[in-house]
Design a protein around this motif. Structure first.
Motif, PDB file in Angstrom:
ATOM      1  N   LEU A  62       0.879  -1.168   0.000  1.00 10.84           N
ATOM      2  CA  LEU A  62       0.000   0.000   0.000  1.00 10.84           C
ATOM      3  C   LEU A  62       0.908   1.206   0.000  1.00 10.84           C
ATOM      4  O   LEU A  62       1.592   1.489   0.976  1.00 10.84           O
ATOM      5  CB  LEU A  62      -0.853  -0.011   1.259  1.00 10.84           C
ATOM      6  CG  LEU A  62      -2.065   0.895   1.297  1.00 10.84           C
ATOM      7  CD1 LEU A  62      -2.916   0.553   2.493  1.00 10.84           C
ATOM      8  CD2 LEU A  62      -1.723   2.355   1.326  1.00 10.84           C
ATOM      9  N   ASP A 104      -4.796   4.733  -2.451  1.00 10.68           N
ATOM     10  CA  ASP A 104      -6.138   5.322  -2.429  1.00 10.68           C
ATOM     11  C   ASP A 104      -6.270   6.396  -3.503  1.00 10.68           C
ATOM     12  O   ASP A 104      -6.003   7.569  -3.274  1.00 10.68           O
ATOM     13  CB  ASP A 104      -6.429   5.903  -1.044  1.00 10.68           C
ATOM     14  CG  ASP A 104      -6.590   4.804  -0.009  1.00 10.68           C
ATOM     15  OD1 ASP A 104      -7.673   4.206   0.038  1.00 10.68           O
ATOM     16  OD2 ASP A 104      -5.617   4.520   0.723  1.00 10.68           O
ATOM     17  N   PHE A 129      -8.012   1.620  -4.016  1.00 13.83           N
ATOM     18  CA  PHE A 129      -9.002   1.291  -2.990  1.00 13.83           C
ATOM     19  C   PHE A 129     -10.251   2.136  -3.225  1.00 13.83           C
ATOM     20  O   PHE A 129     -10.621   2.998  -2.429  1.00 13.83           O
ATOM     21  CB  PHE A 129      -8.400   1.486  -1.604  1.00 13.83           C
ATOM     22  CG  PHE A 129      -7.167   0.644  -1.395  1.00 13.83           C
ATOM     23  CD1 PHE A 129      -7.242  -0.740  -1.449  1.00 13.83           C
ATOM     24  CD2 PHE A 129      -5.928   1.216  -1.189  1.00 13.83           C
ATOM     25  CE1 PHE A 129      -6.107  -1.531  -1.289  1.00 13.83           C
ATOM     26  CE2 PHE A 129      -4.789   0.441  -1.028  1.00 13.83           C
ATOM     27  CZ  PHE A 129      -4.885  -0.937  -1.076  1.00 13.83           C
ATOM     28  N   ARG A 162     -17.298  10.235   6.327  1.00 15.57           N
ATOM     29  CA  ARG A 162     -17.004   9.493   5.105  1.00 15.57           C
ATOM     30  C   ARG A 162     -18.153   9.531   4.110  1.00 15.57           C
ATOM     31  O   ARG A 162     -18.034   8.970   3.019  1.00 15.57           O
ATOM     32  CB  ARG A 162     -16.572   8.060   5.436  1.00 15.57           C
ATOM     33  CG  ARG A 162     -15.358   8.037   6.345  1.00 15.57           C
ATOM     34  CD  ARG A 162     -14.622   6.721   6.339  1.00 15.57           C
ATOM     35  NE  ARG A 162     -13.765   6.609   5.166  1.00 15.57           N
ATOM     36  CZ  ARG A 162     -12.826   5.667   5.030  1.00 15.57           C
ATOM     37  NH1 ARG A 162     -12.659   4.755   5.965  1.00 15.57           N
ATOM     38  NH2 ARG A 162     -12.085   5.614   3.946  1.00 15.57           N
ATOM     39  N   LYS A 215     -15.472  -0.969  -1.688  1.00 10.83           N
ATOM     40  CA  LYS A 215     -15.333  -0.894  -0.231  1.00 10.83           C
ATOM     41  C   LYS A 215     -16.458  -0.057   0.339  1.00 10.83           C
ATOM     42  O   LYS A 215     -17.082   0.700  -0.409  1.00 10.83           O
ATOM     43  CB  LYS A 215     -13.967  -0.319   0.147  1.00 10.83           C
ATOM     44  CG  LYS A 215     -13.826   1.195  -0.087  1.00 10.83           C
ATOM     45  CD  LYS A 215     -12.424   1.672   0.226  1.00 10.83           C
ATOM     46  CE  LYS A 215     -12.339   3.179   0.148  1.00 10.83           C
ATOM     47  NZ  LYS A 215     -10.978   3.681   0.302  1.00 10.83           N
ATOM     48  N   HIS A 216     -16.759  -0.118   1.604  1.00 10.60           N
ATOM     49  CA  HIS A 216     -16.216  -1.023   2.622  1.00 10.60           C
ATOM     50  C   HIS A 216     -17.346  -1.990   2.913  1.00 10.60           C
ATOM     51  O   HIS A 216     -18.394  -1.551   3.407  1.00 10.60           O
ATOM     52  CB  HIS A 216     -15.836  -0.261   3.888  1.00 10.60           C
ATOM     53  CG  HIS A 216     -14.915   0.925   3.628  1.00 10.60           C
ATOM     54  ND1 HIS A 216     -15.346   2.154   3.207  1.00 10.60           N
ATOM     55  CD2 HIS A 216     -13.562   1.027   3.727  1.00 10.60           C
ATOM     56  CE1 HIS A 216     -14.309   2.987   3.077  1.00 10.60           C
ATOM     57  NE2 HIS A 216     -13.225   2.344   3.388  1.00 10.60           N
ATOM     58  N   MET A 247     -13.104  -4.783  -0.256  1.00  8.85           N
ATOM     59  CA  MET A 247     -12.488  -4.545   1.054  1.00  8.85           C
ATOM     60  C   MET A 247     -13.527  -4.746   2.155  1.00  8.85           C
ATOM     61  O   MET A 247     -14.631  -4.220   2.065  1.00  8.85           O
ATOM     62  CB  MET A 247     -11.943  -3.115   1.127  1.00  8.85           C
ATOM     63  CG  MET A 247     -11.171  -2.810   2.415  1.00  8.85           C
ATOM     64  SD  MET A 247     -10.682  -1.058   2.559  1.00  8.85           S
ATOM     65  CE  MET A 247      -9.532  -0.882   1.206  1.00  8.85           C
ATOM     66  N   PHE A 265     -14.539  -1.866   8.606  1.00 12.48           N
ATOM     67  CA  PHE A 265     -14.153  -1.846  10.022  1.00 12.48           C
ATOM     68  C   PHE A 265     -15.322  -2.207  10.947  1.00 12.48           C
ATOM     69  O   PHE A 265     -15.115  -2.617  12.074  1.00 12.48           O
ATOM     70  CB  PHE A 265     -13.723  -0.432  10.427  1.00 12.48           C
ATOM     71  CG  PHE A 265     -12.376   0.010   9.908  1.00 12.48           C
ATOM     72  CD1 PHE A 265     -11.239  -0.746  10.141  1.00 12.48           C
ATOM     73  CD2 PHE A 265     -12.241   1.216   9.233  1.00 12.48           C
ATOM     74  CE1 PHE A 265      -9.986  -0.305   9.708  1.00 12.48           C
ATOM     75  CE2 PHE A 265     -10.995   1.658   8.796  1.00 12.48           C
ATOM     76  CZ  PHE A 265      -9.869   0.899   9.035  1.00 12.48           C
ATOM     77  N   ASP A 275      -9.690  -4.135   5.746  1.00 13.33           N
ATOM     78  CA  ASP A 275      -9.301  -2.737   5.867  1.00 13.33           C
ATOM     79  C   ASP A 275      -8.071  -2.678   6.788  1.00 13.33           C
ATOM     80  O   ASP A 275      -7.655  -3.690   7.375  1.00 13.33           O
ATOM     81  CB  ASP A 275     -10.459  -1.869   6.372  1.00 13.33           C
ATOM     82  CG  ASP A 275     -10.262  -0.396   5.984  1.00 13.33           C
ATOM     83  OD1 ASP A 275      -9.144  -0.021   5.576  1.00 13.33           O
ATOM     84  OD2 ASP A 275     -11.222   0.394   6.092  1.00 13.33           O
ATOM     85  N   TRP A 299      -9.175  12.745   0.849  1.00 14.58           N
ATOM     86  CA  TRP A 299      -8.529  11.713   0.028  1.00 14.58           C
ATOM     87  C   TRP A 299      -8.039  12.245  -1.317  1.00 14.58           C
ATOM     88  O   TRP A 299      -8.520  11.824  -2.373  1.00 14.58           O
ATOM     89  CB  TRP A 299      -9.470  10.539  -0.236  1.00 14.58           C
ATOM     90  CG  TRP A 299      -9.622   9.581   0.884  1.00 14.58           C
ATOM     91  CD1 TRP A 299     -10.782   9.323   1.551  1.00 14.58           C
ATOM     92  CD2 TRP A 299      -8.630   8.727   1.479  1.00 14.58           C
ATOM     93  NE1 TRP A 299     -10.573   8.383   2.523  1.00 14.58           N
ATOM     94  CE2 TRP A 299      -9.254   8.000   2.503  1.00 14.58           C
ATOM     95  CE3 TRP A 299      -7.264   8.524   1.249  1.00 14.58           C
ATOM     96  CZ2 TRP A 299      -8.572   7.079   3.293  1.00 14.58           C
ATOM     97  CZ3 TRP A 299      -6.591   7.606   2.044  1.00 14.58           C
ATOM     98  CH2 TRP A 299      -7.250   6.895   3.050  1.00 14.58           C
ATOM     99  N   GLU A 306     -12.269  10.312   6.494  1.00 17.11           N
ATOM    100  CA  GLU A 306     -12.159   9.290   7.534  1.00 17.11           C
ATOM    101  C   GLU A 306     -12.033   9.882   8.934  1.00 17.11           C
ATOM    102  O   GLU A 306     -11.211  10.768   9.188  1.00 17.11           O
ATOM    103  CB  GLU A 306     -10.961   8.372   7.244  1.00 17.11           C
ATOM    104  CG  GLU A 306     -10.932   7.205   8.224  1.00 17.11           C
ATOM    105  CD  GLU A 306      -9.957   6.111   7.840  1.00 17.11           C
ATOM    106  OE1 GLU A 306      -9.460   6.124   6.709  1.00 17.11           O
ATOM    107  OE2 GLU A 306      -9.703   5.236   8.690  1.00 17.11           O
TER     108      GLU A 306
HETATM  109  C1  BGC Z   1      -9.540   3.279   5.118  1.00 20.99           C
HETATM  110  C2  BGC Z   1      -9.669   2.708   3.732  1.00 20.99           C
HETATM  111  C3  BGC Z   1      -8.383   2.895   2.967  1.00 20.99           C
HETATM  112  C4  BGC Z   1      -7.248   2.270   3.743  1.00 20.99           C
HETATM  113  C5  BGC Z   1      -5.917   2.349   3.037  1.00 20.99           C
HETATM  114  C6  BGC Z   1      -8.270   2.827   5.812  1.00 20.99           C
HETATM  115  O1  BGC Z   1      -8.048   3.567   6.966  1.00 20.99           O
HETATM  116  O2  BGC Z   1     -10.672   2.932   5.874  1.00 20.99           O
HETATM  117  O3  BGC Z   1     -10.743   3.307   3.070  1.00 20.99           O
HETATM  118  O4  BGC Z   1      -8.497   2.361   1.684  1.00 20.99           O
HETATM  119  O5  BGC Z   1      -7.140   2.916   4.988  1.00 20.99           O
HETATM  120  O6  BGC Z   1      -5.407   3.633   2.995  1.00 20.99           O
END
Ligand code: BGC
Length: 705
Positions: free
Chosen positions: A47, A88, A132, A146, A185-186, A229, A232, A264, A402, A460
């Protein structure tokens, strides 16, 4: 066995248990990570987050050299299995498009697809092969930060956009050098976090889960999404990362998903905090058993699975299955043939004029005109314009959450962009968010207030308990409005805000969301009428925070709104209707709906529903014509309206067009009292209209058969 499966079969047969488990492990160079692990075959994917952990840091992209370096290390591992490099890439890479919620407001899947294709072309330039995205979480609570990343509250709109985004990222062949593997996701129910608090638990009844939250994911799977994905959230007492029923029975069993599931960030080890696993080995076994193939950074798989296999707690067949799925996606992504990225692409493929143009058009298309008293907008005939507020000099503040690869210096500052677009003879003055603005208001013919939330306030874990504008802004707007000049209020935000008071004090309100890299120019074009605002609300706007959750496709209740009498569902201190309904949005012309026609009053295999839409105003314009249905009697209570289709039409002044929708029985299917999905015979209302509260109404029957 198909050719690709025999290749995977052969590769798998050569792998040691440790190498297999390595494929299930996703590492991030952000964390303590020794690249030597790649050479040892302990890493399946990377990642490339580079410090942009929750998407709030911009301008920190990795470089093609780094990515190629990692891939070369993989080539030096025993079996030379390439890495899958993820990042991302949410609403653009270098060319930042409007945030996803804004994109949803455009009701334009083709444009979303085109933007995703640009994002894929740009991200692959720098060696990224996996994004992602798309984020498909239905959100009914704008306190949840979000909500900015998703497509709003509606399952049909969410599904259409899911398909479009998957196609945009992956194309027909994700092995192409300009395509990415997408990740839906998610999964699932993440938007139902209680109180709008990110990471909080949530409960969703099975019919609502099936009919509202799952459909966008199913659409992504049907469109061929490569990965999913796990969320949480603890949903109905089962953390999503340990939910075998949803990850295996539904996703793979019912929908036939063939790709792989990634957890995740650390959500495998977090099963310990959820209290369903006693230690990391237990957590890893639970997640793998549930159907999570790859562990994002918690290392619970890497550190514990081999021992669990040796002790007979985890069957090696489970691991083989997960490895096969991951290798299959790597193969479909063309990584075995082309693990390295051509370093000469950036100049050709990053931030091209056509990408910028698309970003500008998309921003215009996503801005929602909420109020326009006396046709104040587009601005015409005003000589002295004052522009004030916290966003006057905005650059990267226009990106939204993001956007780790956006560069502030790529953005024309908002004031400069407005100057470039303003017609000759107009004098623009700019003031910050301060007393001077009030002073200068006296000298202006019209005031444009640029208010709203900084991107850091959404995304987030950026939740709010109060949906009003950030502290002080309402007072500032009221003070300017009190001076009696016409005021255009422009709001930048990552969520619907409760702007009831400001809306009542100003003449025009334009909701600009976080509009992306071309946001300034797009705003100028809309304000001065070079472009029309094209957006419609993808989510209900509440009057006050206490009205949340509020969404258009709610149930009627036994004491519904709109009946007379005291004991109806309502607040003592607030009227029940939302401030603005789902689907709503004005533009620079007006439309009239007439002559609803149904091809029959009985739906057998198909029913045509049509209406005439006329542009009754002075300018050409685009109307998003919406088709809604209500199932009048069901074995379970049914929503008061559900969006079933939409079509955008461009009409010249005076032009009339008959817009026709085709309804089929499967569009009326829902999760019934016995848990099965299907249509129930009976009567239905149908509307064609401009939003979820208005429209021409008809009725039809779906007969017993
Ligand atoms: C987020 C995801 C994201 C991942 C990788 C997580 O904290 O919930 O949406 O893709 O981090 O950065």
């Amino acid at each position: 066995m198909p050719e690709d499966e025999s290749f995977i079969h052969h590769l798998l047969s050569q792998m040691t248990l440790e190498e297999k488990i390595g494929q299930l492990n996703l590492e991030s160079p952000d964390l303590a990570f020794d690249p030597e692990m790649i050479r040892q075959g302990k890493v399946g994917a990377l990642l490339n987050a580079s410090g942009a952990l929750t998407g709030q840091v911009t301008g920190q992209q990795g470089s093609v050299e780094t990515v190629n370096h990692f891939q070369r290390l993989a080539q030096e591992s025993r079996l030379k299995i390439p890495l899958l490099i993820g990042r991302d890439v949410i609403h653009g890479y270098r060319t930042i498009f409007p945030i996803p919620l804004a994109q949803a407001a455009a009701f334009d899947p083709a444009m979303s697809q085109a933007a995703a294709a640009v994002a894929a072309r740009e991200a692959t330039v720098e060696g990224i092969k996996w994004t992602f995205a798309p984020m498909l979480d239905i959100a009914r609570d704008p306190r949840w930060g979000r909500i900015a990343e998703g497509n709003g509250e509606d399952p049909l709109l969410g599904s259409r956009l899911a398909e479009a985004l998957v196609r945009g990222f992956q194309g027909k062949d994700m092995a192409r050098p300009d395509k990415l593997v997408a990740c839906a996701k998610h999964y699932v129910g993440y938007g139902a976090a209680e109180g709008g608090r990110d990471y909080e638990s949530g409960e969703i009844a099975e019919p609502t889960l099936r009919d509202v939250y799952l459909p966008p994911f199913e659409s992504a799977v049907r469109a061929g999404v490569g990965t999913v994905m796990s969320a949480f959230i603890d949903l109905n007492g089962v953390p999503a990362t340990a939910n075998r029923r949803l990850l295996t029975e539904v996703l793979r069993g019912e929908w036939g998903f063939e790709g792989f599931v990634v957890s995740d960030w650390e959500s495998v080890a977090e099963l310990i905090y959820h209290g369903v696993a006693g230690d990391r080995a237990h957590a890893a076994a639970l997640a793998l058993h549930a159907g999570v193939d790859m562990d994002m950074v918690s290392r619970a798989y890497l550190d514990t699975l081999a021992e669990s296999v040796r002790q007979g707690r985890v069957p090696v067949a489970k691991i083989d299955e997960a490895v096969r799925r991951i290798l299959r996606i790597k193969q479909r992504a063309g990584l075995f043939e082309n693990p390295l990225t051509d370093p000469s692409r950036p100049a050709r493929d990053l931030l091209t004029p056509s990408a910028r143009q698309l970003a500008r058009a998309f921003a215009c298309q996503s801005m929602v005109l909420l109020k326009n008293e006396g046709d104040l907008l587009p601005l015409q005939g005003f000589r002295r314009i004052l522009v004030a507020g916290p966003f006057v000099h905005a650059r990267s503040e226009l990106f939204g959450t993001w956007s780790p690869d956006g560069h502030a210096e790529d953005v024309t500052p908002l004031d400069e962009a407005l100057r470039q677009v303003a017609p000759k003879g107009v004098s623009l003055r700019f003031a910050e968010y301060n007393d001077l603005a009030l002073h200068l208001t006296h000298e202006a013919d019209v005031v444009i207030l640029l208010m709203g939330e900084h991107p850091i306030r959404s995304g987030e874990n950026s939740n709010v308990s109060d949906l009003r504008l950030p502290p002080g802004q309402e007072e500032f707007i009221a003070a300017v409005a009190a001076l009696g000049k016409p005021v255009v209020l422009v709001i930048f935000a990552g969520r619907p805000l409760a702007i009831t008071r400001p809306v009542s004090q100003v003449q025009a309100v334009l909701y600009a969301w976080h509009p992306g890299i071309e946001g300034g120019a797009a705003l100028g074009e809309v304000l001065f009428g070079l472009a029309a605002p094209g957006g419609r609300l993808p989510v209900t706007f509440p009057r006050a925070t206490g009205q949340v959750p509020i969404y258009y496709n709610h149930k009627n209740s036994g004491r519904p709104l709109g009946r007379d009498g005291a004991f109806l569902t309502r607040y003592n201190d607030l009227i029940s209707a939302p401030l603005f309904p789902f689907g709503y949005g004005l533009t620079y012309t007006t439309f009239a709906y007439a002559s609803l026609r149904l091809s029959s009053d009985v739906l057998h295999d198909r029913l045509e529903v049509s209406a005439e839409v006329t542009n009754t105003g002075p300018r050409p314009g685009r109307e998003v014509v919406q088709l809604y249905v209500r199932d009048l009697v069901g074995s379970l209570t049914r929503p008061v309206r559900e969006l079933k289709d939409f079509q955008a039409v461009e009409l010249q002044p005076g032009e009339t067009r008959r817009v026709t929708f085709v309804l089929r029985p499967e569009q009326l299917a829902f999760t019934r009292a016995d848990g099965t999905r299907g249509v129930e015979p009976g009567r239905f209302h149908v509307w064609i209209g401009p939003d979820s509260q208005r429209g021409l109404q008809g009725e039809f029957e779906y007969p017993f058969r």
